[in-house]
Design a protein around this motif. Structure first.
Motif, PDB file in Angstrom:
ATOM      1  N   ALA A   1      47.120  33.190  37.545  1.00  0.00           N
ATOM      2  CA  ALA A   1      46.153  32.431  36.659  1.00  0.00           C
ATOM      3  C   ALA A   1      45.095  32.903  35.933  1.00  0.00           C
ATOM      4  CB  ALA A   1      46.145  30.680  36.545  1.00  0.00           C
ATOM      5  N   TRP A   2      44.597  33.080  37.286  1.00  0.00           N
ATOM      6  CA  TRP A   2      42.859  33.624  36.906  1.00  0.00           C
ATOM      7  C   TRP A   2      42.643  34.845  37.053  1.00  0.00           C
ATOM      8  CZ3 TRP A   2      39.555  37.168  40.413  1.00  0.00           C
ATOM      9  CH2 TRP A   2      38.617  36.958  40.442  1.00  0.00           C
ATOM     10  N   LEU A   3      43.645  35.863  37.544  1.00  0.00           N
ATOM     11  CA  LEU A   3      43.929  37.264  37.119  1.00  0.00           C
ATOM     12  C   LEU A   3      44.170  37.645  35.449  1.00  0.00           C
ATOM     13  CD1 LEU A   3      45.206  38.724  40.398  1.00  0.00           C
ATOM     14  CD2 LEU A   3      43.126  38.879  39.648  1.00  0.00           C
ATOM     15  N   LEU A   4      44.070  36.693  34.890  1.00  0.00           N
ATOM     16  CA  LEU A   4      44.817  36.393  33.569  1.00  0.00           C
ATOM     17  C   LEU A   4      44.106  36.368  32.521  1.00  0.00           C
ATOM     18  CD1 LEU A   4      48.418  35.397  33.437  1.00  0.00           C
ATOM     19  CD2 LEU A   4      48.260  37.745  33.508  1.00  0.00           C
ATOM     20  N   MET A   5      43.024  35.945  33.078  1.00  0.00           N
ATOM     21  CA  MET A   5      41.962  35.960  32.403  1.00  0.00           C
ATOM     22  C   MET A   5      40.796  35.981  32.115  1.00  0.00           C
ATOM     23  SD  MET A   5      43.105  32.881  29.835  1.00  0.00           S
ATOM     24  CE  MET A   5      41.550  32.931  29.569  1.00  0.00           C
ATOM     25  N   SER A   6      40.352  36.381  33.976  1.00  0.00           N
ATOM     26  CA  SER A   6      38.794  36.944  34.404  1.00  0.00           C
ATOM     27  C   SER A   6      39.137  37.857  34.371  1.00  0.00           C
ATOM     28  CB  SER A   6      38.781  36.810  35.450  1.00  0.00           C
ATOM     29  OG  SER A   6      37.788  37.296  36.088  1.00  0.00           O
ATOM     30  N   PRO A   7      37.933  39.417  33.707  1.00  0.00           N
ATOM     31  CA  PRO A   7      37.901  41.135  33.563  1.00  0.00           C
ATOM     32  C   PRO A   7      36.825  41.528  34.964  1.00  0.00           C
ATOM     33  CG  PRO A   7      35.993  39.086  32.509  1.00  0.00           C
ATOM     34  CD  PRO A   7      36.993  38.033  32.793  1.00  0.00           C
ATOM     35  N   PRO A   8      37.129  41.837  35.742  1.00  0.00           N
ATOM     36  CA  PRO A   8      38.039  43.181  34.623  1.00  0.00           C
ATOM     37  C   PRO A   8      39.532  43.401  34.663  1.00  0.00           C
ATOM     38  CG  PRO A   8      37.059  44.011  36.915  1.00  0.00           C
ATOM     39  CD  PRO A   8      36.553  43.053  36.466  1.00  0.00           C
ATOM     40  N   PHE A   9      40.144  42.332  35.244  1.00  0.00           N
ATOM     41  CA  PHE A   9      42.061  41.827  35.177  1.00  0.00           C
ATOM     42  C   PHE A   9      42.818  41.664  35.091  1.00  0.00           C
ATOM     43  CE2 PHE A   9      38.813  40.910  39.309  1.00  0.00           C
ATOM     44  CZ  PHE A   9      38.736  41.593  40.121  1.00  0.00           C
ATOM     45  N   ASN A  10      41.951  41.508  33.508  1.00  0.00           N
ATOM     46  CA  ASN A  10      42.652  40.819  32.481  1.00  0.00           C
ATOM     47  C   ASN A  10      43.149  41.835  31.510  1.00  0.00           C
ATOM     48  OD1 ASN A  10      40.178  40.967  31.146  1.00  0.00           O
ATOM     49  ND2 ASN A  10      40.014  39.348  30.601  1.00  0.00           N
ATOM     50  N   SER A  11      42.411  43.259  31.641  1.00  0.00           N
ATOM     51  CA  SER A  11      43.119  44.756  30.548  1.00  0.00           C
ATOM     52  C   SER A  11      44.557  44.535  31.428  1.00  0.00           C
ATOM     53  CB  SER A  11      41.801  45.265  30.759  1.00  0.00           C
ATOM     54  OG  SER A  11      42.378  46.905  30.404  1.00  0.00           O
ATOM     55  N   LYS A  12      44.939  45.196  30.323  1.00  0.00           N
ATOM     56  CA  LYS A  12      46.306  45.745  30.041  1.00  0.00           C
ATOM     57  C   LYS A  12      46.607  46.159  30.412  1.00  0.00           C
ATOM     58  CE  LYS A  12      47.534  43.017  25.550  1.00  0.00           C
ATOM     59  NZ  LYS A  12      48.551  41.627  26.314  1.00  0.00           N
ATOM     60  N   ALA A  13      45.441  47.183  30.922  1.00  0.00           N
ATOM     61  CA  ALA A  13      45.439  48.904  31.848  1.00  0.00           C
ATOM     62  C   ALA A  13      46.432  48.096  32.846  1.00  0.00           C
ATOM     63  CB  ALA A  13      44.942  49.390  31.622  1.00  0.00           C
ATOM     64  N   ILE A  14      46.675  47.004  33.641  1.00  0.00           N
ATOM     65  CA  ILE A  14      46.890  46.258  34.709  1.00  0.00           C
ATOM     66  C   ILE A  14      47.981  46.038  34.927  1.00  0.00           C
ATOM     67  CG2 ILE A  14      46.232  46.059  36.935  1.00  0.00           C
ATOM     68  CD1 ILE A  14      43.021  45.353  35.997  1.00  0.00           C
ATOM     69  N   PRO A  15      48.929  46.811  35.118  1.00  0.00           N
ATOM     70  CA  PRO A  15      50.299  46.515  35.176  1.00  0.00           C
ATOM     71  C   PRO A  15      50.685  45.063  35.735  1.00  0.00           C
ATOM     72  CG  PRO A  15      50.807  49.281  36.145  1.00  0.00           C
ATOM     73  CD  PRO A  15      49.320  48.317  35.817  1.00  0.00           C
ATOM     74  N   GLY A  16      51.271  43.901  34.846  1.00  0.00           N
ATOM     75  CA  GLY A  16      51.571  42.978  35.450  1.00  0.00           C
ATOM     76  C   GLY A  16      52.042  42.863  36.829  1.00  0.00           C
ATOM     77  N   ALA A  17      52.451  43.969  37.403  1.00  0.00           N
ATOM     78  CA  ALA A  17      53.365  44.343  38.556  1.00  0.00           C
ATOM     79  C   ALA A  17      52.028  44.156  39.816  1.00  0.00           C
ATOM     80  CB  ALA A  17      54.365  45.103  38.894  1.00  0.00           C
ATOM     81  N   VAL A  18      51.567  45.373  39.383  1.00  0.00           N
ATOM     82  CA  VAL A  18      49.801  45.169  40.010  1.00  0.00           C
ATOM     83  C   VAL A  18      49.654  43.492  40.562  1.00  0.00           C
ATOM     84  CG1 VAL A  18      48.142  46.215  40.319  1.00  0.00           C
ATOM     85  CG2 VAL A  18      49.654  47.546  39.632  1.00  0.00           C
ATOM     86  N   LYS A  19      49.127  43.327  39.031  1.00  0.00           N
ATOM     87  CA  LYS A  19      48.435  41.797  38.946  1.00  0.00           C
ATOM     88  C   LYS A  19      49.305  40.577  40.127  1.00  0.00           C
ATOM     89  CE  LYS A  19      46.250  42.361  33.987  1.00  0.00           C
ATOM     90  NZ  LYS A  19      46.791  41.331  33.184  1.00  0.00           N
ATOM     91  N   SER A  20      50.513  41.026  40.295  1.00  0.00           N
ATOM     92  CA  SER A  20      51.302  39.766  41.187  1.00  0.00           C
ATOM     93  C   SER A  20      51.201  39.868  42.435  1.00  0.00           C
ATOM     94  CB  SER A  20      52.484  39.917  40.576  1.00  0.00           C
ATOM     95  OG  SER A  20      52.979  39.815  38.903  1.00  0.00           O
ATOM     96  N   LEU A  21      50.656  41.542  42.878  1.00  0.00           N
ATOM     97  CA  LEU A  21      50.696  42.142  44.247  1.00  0.00           C
ATOM     98  C   LEU A  21      49.351  41.368  44.199  1.00  0.00           C
ATOM     99  CD1 LEU A  21      52.572  45.131  44.047  1.00  0.00           C
ATOM    100  CD2 LEU A  21      53.181  42.985  45.299  1.00  0.00           C
ATOM    101  N   LEU A  22      48.361  41.797  43.416  1.00  0.00           N
ATOM    102  CA  LEU A  22      46.856  40.881  43.690  1.00  0.00           C
ATOM    103  C   LEU A  22      46.838  39.808  43.941  1.00  0.00           C
ATOM    104  CD1 LEU A  22      43.940  41.848  44.171  1.00  0.00           C
ATOM    105  CD2 LEU A  22      43.824  41.480  41.859  1.00  0.00           C
ATOM    106  N   ALA A  23      47.751  38.982  43.079  1.00  0.00           N
ATOM    107  CA  ALA A  23      47.140  37.568  43.269  1.00  0.00           C
ATOM    108  C   ALA A  23      48.079  37.386  44.864  1.00  0.00           C
ATOM    109  CB  ALA A  23      48.061  36.948  42.591  1.00  0.00           C
ATOM    110  N   LEU A  24      49.055  37.654  45.306  1.00  0.00           N
ATOM    111  CA  LEU A  24      49.910  37.203  46.687  1.00  0.00           C
ATOM    112  C   LEU A  24      48.659  38.053  47.694  1.00  0.00           C
ATOM    113  CD1 LEU A  24      52.356  36.371  47.778  1.00  0.00           C
ATOM    114  CD2 LEU A  24      53.535  38.821  47.989  1.00  0.00           C
ATOM    115  N   ALA A  25      47.846  38.818  47.534  1.00  0.00           N
ATOM    116  CA  ALA A  25      47.151  39.600  48.347  1.00  0.00           C
ATOM    117  C   ALA A  25      45.456  38.188  48.821  1.00  0.00           C
ATOM    118  CB  ALA A  25      46.225  40.975  48.261  1.00  0.00           C
ATOM    119  N   ILE A  26      44.849  38.042  47.592  1.00  0.00           N
ATOM    120  CA  ILE A  26      43.894  37.261  47.033  1.00  0.00           C
ATOM    121  C   ILE A  26      44.660  36.283  48.084  1.00  0.00           C
ATOM    122  CG2 ILE A  26      42.884  35.351  46.003  1.00  0.00           C
ATOM    123  CD1 ILE A  26      42.810  37.925  43.847  1.00  0.00           C
ATOM    124  N   ALA A  27      45.086  35.520  47.996  1.00  0.00           N
ATOM    125  CA  ALA A  27      46.124  34.359  48.699  1.00  0.00           C
ATOM    126  C   ALA A  27      46.566  33.929  49.903  1.00  0.00           C
ATOM    127  CB  ALA A  27      47.599  33.356  47.981  1.00  0.00           C
TER     128      ALA A  27
END
Length: 254
Positions: free
Chosen positions: A22-48
């Motif tokens: 949820a944070w990655l969907l709102m926070s710059p620079p990670f909220n850019s649509k240039a970053i695929p959703g799969a990458v954001k999901s993996l990044l969220a998992l890597a953070i947690a």
């Protein structure tokens, strides 16, 4: 292996990943649509994932109802943290938008497929420059570190204070306007003086048709001043990064 696959560990990983996503969907620079959703999901998992062993001790009761409520609370917390972060960095793009308006570049708006909205020239340029500086300078790592610290200040079984959120959003909006004026204010003042000079010239010598020279003169001034202002942006981004981390920690109650 049993510890890694135990129910509390998996539940903690799930809830922590929900907040991070949820944070990655709102926070710059990670909220850019240039970053695929799969990458954001993996990044969220890597953070947690690194935080999971410590978070497993602060879980609510593992039942369907409690986990559903906890999941909704993590979504709200992640969106609130991301919104406060985006509010800080929005000052850079807002300064570019003001420069477009006073410099006459607001007529050349274009559709931006990354934000799915119309974007002006300098507003988009300043936004891309802010993202680039965050990546190159390593400021995004500081923002990520600040977010991971919120897991300690606001554990998975904690409750977000709506009063604190309201105060931080109000203060964040005030800081947004102040930062925008600090970035674009000197440039706008110079452009205003140029408009005033052209107006006086047209009154003193109407035959010169001074306003016909207004557009090229203001374009030249805007490009020159924007180029000079780029030199101060790294310091501005550094200060905004510190402010974003302080807002996140303040919302978490640290």
């Amino acid at each position: 292996m049993e510890g890694l696959l135990s129910a509390p560990t998996l539940a903690a990983l799930l809830l922590a990943s929900i907040r991070a996503a949820a944070w990655l969907l709102m926070s710059p620079p990670f909220n850019s649509k240039a970053i695929p959703g799969a990458v954001k999901s993996l990044l969220a998992l890597a953070i947690a994932l690194p935080m999971t062993p410590q978070l497993a001790a602060d879980l609510p009761e593992i039942t369907t109802a409690s986990m559903l409520i906890a999941g909704i609370e993590q979504v709200i917390a992640g969106v609130a943290l991301g919104f406060l972060t985006s509010l800080v960095f929005a000052a850079v793009q807002a300064a570019g938008d003001l420069l477009d308006i006073f410099g006459g570049f607001s007529l050349a708006t274009a559709f931006d497929p990354l934000s799915m909205a119309a974007s002006s020239v300098f507003g988009k340029f300043y936004n891309l420059l802010c993202t680039t500086l965050l990546m190159v300078s390593g400021g995004y790592q500081f923002v990520l570190l600040g977010f991971t610290q919120t897991y300690k200040a606001l554990p998975l079984n904690g409750t977000l204070s709506l009063e604190t959120l309201s105060n931080l959003v109000t203060g964040g909006l005030a800081d947004l306007f102040v930062a925008t004026l600090q970035i674009a204010g000197p440039l706008i003042a110079v452009l205003f003086v140029a408009d005033l000079a052209l107006g006086l010239l047209s009154k003193a010598a109407p035959a010169l048709n001074a306003f016909s020279l207004g557009f090229p003169v203001k374009i030249f001034l805007t490009l020159g001043l924007a180029g000079i202002a780029i030199a101060v942006l790294p310091g501005v981004i550094d200060g905004l990064t510190d402010q974003a981390v302080r807002l996140m920690m303040g919302l978490a109650g640290a």
